[in-house]
Design a protein around this motif. Sequence first.
Motif: not given
Length: 188
Positions: A102-114, A133-147
């Motif tokens: 329900e809660d996933l908090s991984m801020k400031h964890n040096s995560i790379t990629g998309t 973090n170091e996330l790149s790319g776009t915010i994917p449209s499937w994010i809307g599935l997380l209702q």
Amino acid sequence: NHPNLEVLDIHSNMMYGTFPDDIFENTKLGYFAAYNSGFSGTIPDRVGFLKNLKHMDLSFNGLNGTIPDTLTQMTNLHYLATSGNHFTPQAMLDLSKLTNLEDLSMKHNSITGTIPDWIGELSNLQLLDLGSNELSGTIPSWIGLLQKLHHLLLNRNELTGTIPTQLQNMQHLQVLLLEGNSMTGNAD
């Protein structure tokens, strides 16, 4: 090595030293909070022995190395926080088996990629914090599935592109943080 222990809350105790690596299998421990405890070193692979854990907070310690893949065995987790540690830059560990999260908090964890696609499978998520973090790319449209999502924090990354219009359909979304990225568009 206490078989009847159900709650272990040692947060903010300035314990200092390495994170214990002699974790034994425990079927009763459901809650483990060790945020801001001064731990250093790596998270041991043996953490996967805590299979019935529902809450694990290891935030704001001096942990380093990589996040062990044995976390994927902890399928009862509802709350996972590893924020504010000094992990080696790496792509985000595939946590798709943790469908109860329900809660996933991984801020400031040096995560790379998309932003990984498997996050879209975590339909119970209410809070997703991948800020700083170091996330790149776009915010994917499937994010809307997380209702069920009510907090989406992707601030201070390297995201580009437009803000997905699917965010408009997220009825429970209360907090959206995107500052510090190079995004365009309007999700209203």
